[in-house]
Design an enzyme around this catalytic site. Structure first.
Site, PDB file in Angstrom:
ATOM      1  N   CYS A  77      30.830 -50.836 -17.822  1.00  0.00           N
ATOM      2  CA  CYS A  77      30.289 -49.729 -17.036  1.00  0.00           C
ATOM      3  C   CYS A  77      31.015 -49.702 -15.690  1.00  0.00           C
ATOM      4  CB  CYS A  77      28.796 -49.930 -16.785  1.00  0.00           C
ATOM      5  SG  CYS A  77      27.783 -49.874 -18.269  1.00  0.00           S
ATOM      6  N   GLU A 130      29.833 -49.762 -12.718  1.00  0.00           N
ATOM      7  CA  GLU A 130      29.306 -50.738 -11.768  1.00  0.00           C
ATOM      8  C   GLU A 130      29.963 -52.108 -11.963  1.00  0.00           C
ATOM      9  OE1 GLU A 130      25.623 -48.148 -12.818  1.00  0.00           O
ATOM     10  OE2 GLU A 130      27.499 -48.756 -13.766  1.00  0.00           O
ATOM     11  N   CYS A 155      23.696 -53.644 -16.518  1.00  0.00           N
ATOM     12  CA  CYS A 155      24.184 -53.643 -15.134  1.00  0.00           C
ATOM     13  C   CYS A 155      23.115 -54.151 -14.175  1.00  0.00           C
ATOM     14  CB  CYS A 155      24.653 -52.250 -14.730  1.00  0.00           C
ATOM     15  SG  CYS A 155      26.212 -51.778 -15.507  1.00  0.00           S
ATOM     16  N   TYR A 206      15.026 -61.629 -16.018  1.00  0.00           N
ATOM     17  CA  TYR A 206      15.383 -62.891 -16.658  1.00  0.00           C
ATOM     18  C   TYR A 206      16.278 -63.683 -15.720  1.00  0.00           C
ATOM     19  CZ  TYR A 206      17.530 -66.248 -19.806  1.00  0.00           C
ATOM     20  OH  TYR A 206      17.977 -67.402 -20.381  1.00  0.00           O
TER      21      TYR A 206
END
EC number: 3.5.4.23
Length: 137
Positions: free
Chosen positions: A57, A59, A94, A128
């Site tokens: 992506c 980002e 992301c 997480y």
């Protein structure tokens, strides 16, 4: 932590990413640009690389560009889609990577009142923490 209204630096990131994506011919392979700012004020930009077997992506490309330039802490990030589609919220992958590598980074997203800056941890509830999963390490 409450979302923050868009700052001048945030608007600069939107303008930077918009300029990058508008400068690329319409393509199925490069459809999103991202821009981020480091704690020392440097701005980094990049585009996604789509491929049917996966790809980064925008980002994540920006994270690599910033790291290659020696930036160690990014404070804000935005993604802009091509063809006038505007601001995109970071995808789940992301969000997790941003939270892991740049804790406290704020993503620029669209709210009811327009663009706002939100801590990525708020976009990813019950995050997480891979470094806290001691049974797996």
């Amino acid at each position: 932590m409450a979302p923050e209204p868009l700052s001048a630096a945030g608007q600069n990131l939107i303008d930077t990413a918009t300029s990058v994506i508008n400068g690329i011919p319409v393509s199925d392979f490069y459809s999103v640009a991202s821009a981020a700012i480091s704690d020392d004020g440097r701005v980094f930009s990049g585009v996604n690389v789509y491929h049917f077997n996966g790809g980064p992506c925008a980002e994540l490309v920006v994270l690599g560009v910033a790291a290659a330039a020696g930036a160690t802490k990014l404070t804000h990030i935005v993604a802009i889609a091509n063809e006038g589609r505007g601001i995109l919220s970071p995808c789940g992958r992301c969000r997790q990577v941003l939270a892991d590598l740049h804790p406290g980074i704020k993503a620029i997203v669209i709210g009811k009142e327009g663009p706002k800056m939100v801590a990525v941890e708020e976009l990813l509830p019950s995050i997480y923490a891979w470094d806290k999963d001691y049974d797996r390490i």
